[in-house]
Motif scaffolding. Structure first.
Motif, mmCIF file in Angstrom:
data_model
loop_
_atom_site.group_PDB
_atom_site.id
_atom_site.type_symbol
_atom_site.label_atom_id
_atom_site.label_comp_id
_atom_site.label_asym_id
_atom_site.label_seq_id
_atom_site.Cartn_x
_atom_site.Cartn_y
_atom_site.Cartn_z
ATOM 1 N N ASP A 111 61.846 43.619 49.695
ATOM 2 C CA ASP A 111 63.127 42.899 49.618
ATOM 3 C C ASP A 111 63.902 43.142 48.324
ATOM 4 N N GLU A 112 63.851 44.343 47.832
ATOM 5 C CA GLU A 112 64.655 44.746 46.683
ATOM 6 C C GLU A 112 65.535 45.913 47.114
ATOM 7 N N VAL A 113 66.545 46.207 46.314
ATOM 8 C CA VAL A 113 67.455 47.306 46.616
ATOM 9 C C VAL A 113 67.228 48.423 45.602
ATOM 10 N N PRO A 114 66.866 49.607 46.082
ATOM 11 C CA PRO A 114 66.636 50.724 45.150
ATOM 12 C C PRO A 114 67.951 51.259 44.581
ATOM 13 N N HIS A 115 67.866 51.789 43.393
ATOM 14 C CA HIS A 115 69.004 52.433 42.735
ATOM 15 C C HIS A 115 68.607 53.883 42.512
ATOM 16 N N ASN A 116 69.165 54.768 43.315
ATOM 17 C CA ASN A 116 68.750 56.174 43.250
ATOM 18 C C ASN A 116 69.632 56.948 42.283
ATOM 19 N N ALA A 117 69.270 56.837 41.034
ATOM 20 C CA ALA A 117 69.952 57.599 39.998
ATOM 21 C C ALA A 117 68.894 58.079 39.023
ATOM 22 N N GLY A 118 69.201 59.153 38.356
ATOM 23 C CA GLY A 118 68.266 59.681 37.373
ATOM 24 C C GLY A 118 68.383 58.922 36.060
#
Length: 153
Positions: A66-73
């Motif tokens: 139930d978390e939101v991933p942040h796809n950044a380097g």
């Protein structure tokens, strides 16, 4: 040492691995641009695809808790790519530089996975994903070492 059970901290640990995998994928893609060797290009493409799969798997696990991933380097990843580009430009053997950077990056990745697995109380599902990815990273380490031992790429 007792493992950390806090879901927010577990999600953050997964997020950090996600970002590192994004960085690694970018390093592999950059290496593709810096080599003329078909063997090395095939290897780097395979590794970039593997890291893209790893990021998808980690994103899925982050969503599962139930978390939101942040796809950044990361900034460090950007620096590593710039450093590799500069070393490749000024080196007599750019392929060797690429492989050295890959080797260092994979060693760091393996250490980060091992550290996270020791530190956090991940669910069995997450552990299965992390251990599977760690096994593949260790296989890549062996492959990079083998490629470095070859005279020509």
């Amino acid at each position: 040492m007792e493992k950390i059970n806090d879901p927010k901290k577990i999600a953050q640990a997964l997020q950090e691995l996600l970002e590192k995998n994004h960085d690694a994928g970018e390093v592999f893609k950059n290496g593709l641009e810096d080599t003329e060797s078909d063997l090395l290009k095939n290897f780097l493409l395979t590794q970039a695809q593997q890291r893209a799969r790893f990021t998808k798997e980690l994103e899925r696990e982050i969503y599962q808790i139930d978390e939101v991933p942040h796809n950044a380097g990361t900034f460090q990843g950007s620096l590593q790519r710039t450093w590799m580009d500069l070393k490749t430009i000024f080196s007599d053997n750019g392929d060797e530089v690429i492989l050295e950077e890959c080797l260092e990056g994979e060693k760091e990745s393996a250490e980060e996975y091992e550290r996270a697995i020791r530190k956090y109380n991940f669910s069995d599902d997450i552990l299965r994903v992390l251990n599977g990815q760690l096994d593949e990273i260790k296989h890549t380490l062996k492959a990079v070492s083998s490629l470095k031992d070859l005279e020509t790429y």
